[in-house]
Design an enzyme around this catalytic site. Structure first.
Site, PDB file in Angstrom:
ATOM      1  N   CYS A  52       1.369   0.145   8.397  1.00 13.31           N
ATOM      2  CA  CYS A  52       0.400  -0.996   8.965  1.00 13.31           C
ATOM      3  C   CYS A  52       0.522  -1.176  10.255  1.00 13.31           C
ATOM      4  O   CYS A  52       1.793  -1.245  10.836  1.00 13.31           O
ATOM      5  CB  CYS A  52       0.560  -2.198   8.206  1.00 13.31           C
ATOM      6  SG  CYS A  52       0.123  -2.049   6.417  1.00 13.31           S
ATOM      7  N   HIS A  77       6.512   0.444   5.515  1.00 11.02           N
ATOM      8  CA  HIS A  77       6.026  -0.625   5.827  1.00 11.02           C
ATOM      9  C   HIS A  77       5.993  -0.785   7.257  1.00 11.02           C
ATOM     10  O   HIS A  77       6.992  -0.529   8.070  1.00 11.02           O
ATOM     11  CB  HIS A  77       6.351  -1.753   5.066  1.00 11.02           C
ATOM     12  CG  HIS A  77       6.277  -1.877   3.809  1.00 11.02           C
ATOM     13  ND1 HIS A  77       5.096  -1.750   3.046  1.00 11.02           N
ATOM     14  CD2 HIS A  77       7.131  -1.542   2.831  1.00 11.02           C
ATOM     15  CE1 HIS A  77       5.162  -1.839   1.686  1.00 11.02           C
ATOM     16  NE2 HIS A  77       6.409  -1.655   1.452  1.00 11.02           N
TER      17      HIS A  77
END
Length: 471
Positions: A207, A164
């Site tokens: 991301c 992430h």
């Protein structure tokens, strides 16, 4: 013998010589990077650091990506002593794994977990260890194998990070342990200063991954960074239960891989890496994930740093599988993925819980537990959404603050100027609001914008505490 017979023999001999020359070329390329650096610098060693920065079964894809990369490197000729692996290692033997001891990275894929030598697992997967490993600082690591990069001025280094991310940071299994872009860049610059490599390639799956390098990675470091997304967007999971092609039924609700990662990994599985350049793979991966015309449902693979390295052949970093020497591009699928094959990575935890509810018997404890977790997650996200708006309003004493949530800096400029301010804001946001990297920290751009406005840090920390205590 007829003239036609002589001609056929000559054609055969020519083809044989060409094939032998190409095979010898591939062998030499592998050998040149399998040998310790020579006195004249003609040879070097290929090193690789692979890191999956997450844990828990709904994050299956990150460890699957890393294990797949390990298999490619080993088949490509890299030695185990030159590959360092970070992964929490809670997926393969998780009670939720439908195939105990097995990890796959695509619907019809082989087991990529088998044979992976893991250096740092569990709590040893952390920022401190990662940075000390790539610096080659043995005294700075705790737990794990203790192995570090022992690369030198003639060596090529490949770093692959799957996890992430959020504007300006990458995550680790411990939600409070984050890798800030500025800290990562400073370590890379230190490696360059100490001549710890000749060339380096970094692939990042996360991301807003571009924010780790935008305006920060200098072009003269001989480092090329390729990211799954630019500085302002999410990355995407694939091979999920609602996508096409779907995973096997027993994996329904989980994503086996990430769009960027499986694109470069599957390309590497098939191609002769002694004949494919970094630029060619970049183009294949960018094309497969999608075009700029589909920006709402796509991430945009981006590159930063020393673009001259794009001319290098992939064999110099990840090796090449001898079985791929006769590869032809006929039939290779590099066309864009369907929108239906992609899931925004921040929505994957919700998908996972929804599918778990569907698969559990009515009124079963498993179903009730999954329903509670889903409701808690939805409520938490709603509270985070409301809190960030209140934080901005209290910080700048204005009601119209929505532009600060999405406002971005010009291309080529770093996310934030005052990284100490940024770190303080993140720490406070985590402490008082419970923000985590898989959702809440997507708002770190707003916190960076506050820092860029020169707002008093104490005032903003007080605003964060006040906004989140209300909830």
């Amino acid at each position: 013998m007829s003239s036609l017979g002589y001609f056929q023999i000559l054609v055969f001999l020519y083809a044989f010589l060409v094939f032998s020359a190409e095979s010898r070329k591939t062998q030499l390329q592998n050998n040149n990077y399998d040998t310790e650096s020579s006195e004249d610098g003609a040879k070097g060693t290929r090193w690789a650091v692979l890191i999956a920065g997450s844990k828990e079964f709904y994050n299956y894809r990150h460890q699957a990506d890393i294990c797949h990369a390990y298999q490619i490197l080993r088949k490509g000729g890299l030695k185990d002593e030159n590959i360092i692996v970070f992964m929490y290692d809670d997926i393969a033997f998780s009670p939720e794994n439908p195939r105990p001891g097995v990890i796959i990275n695509r619907p019809d894929g082989d087991d990529v977990y088998n044979g992976v030598l893991k250096d740092y697992t569990g709590e040893a997967v952390n920022v401190k260890n990662f940075l000390n490993v790539i610096l080659g600082n043995e005294s700075g690591v705790t737990g794990g194998s203790g192995r570090v990069l022992k690369s030198g001025p003639h060596d090529h280094v490949f770093i692959y990070y799957a996890d992430h991310g959020a504007p300006g940071l990458l995550g680790m299994p411990d939600d409070e342990d984050i890798l800030l872009a500025k800290d990562f860049i400073q370590v890379l610059e230190k490696m360059h200063q100490h001549k710890r490599y000749k060339k380096m390639v970094i692939y990042v799956e996360a991301c807003e991954a571009g924010s780790m390098f935008e305006g920060l990675l200098k072009k003269n470091l001989n480092i090329l960074a390729v990211t799954a997304s630019n500085a302002n967007e999410s990355s995407y999971g694939t091979y999920c239960g609602v996508t096409y092609p779907p995973p096997p039924p027993e994996y329904d609700g989980n994503c086996l891989g990430d769009a960027f990662s499986v694109s470069w990994l599957e390309d590497s599985d098939l191609h002769d890496m002694s004949k494919e350049t970094l630029k060619q793979q970049y183009q294949v991966v960018r094309r497969r994930i999608g075009s700029d015309a589909e920006s709402e449902m796509r991430s945009h693979v981006s590159r930063f740093g020393t673009e001259e390295l794009l001319k290098d052949y992939l064999v110099s970093y990840i090796g090449t599988n001898p079985e791929n020497e006769n590869f032809t591009s006929n039939g290779f699928i590099s066309s864009p993925m369907f929108n239906s094959s992609l899931v925004n990575t921040r929505d994957i935890p919700l998908l996972y819980l929804k599918k778990k509810i569907e698969k559990s018997p009515m009124d079963s404890p498993q179903r009730q537990e999954a329903q509670k977790k889903l409701l808690d997650e939805i409520n938490h996200r709603k509270q985070i959404d409301e809190s960030i708006t209140e934080i901005l309003r209290l910080s700048i004493k204005q009601n119209n603050v929505l532009n600060l949530l999405t406002s971005t800096r010009s291309t080529g400029k770093a996310l934030v100027d005052d990284w100490d301010c940024f770190k303080t804001m993140i720490t406070s946001f985590q402490k008082y609001c419970g923000a985590k990297v898989d959702y809440g920290l997507k708002y770190t751009r707003a916190l960076a914008n506050i820092c860029n406005m020169g707002v008093d840090m104490k005032q903003t920390v007080s605003a964060i505490e006040q906004a989140c205590s209300i909830k």
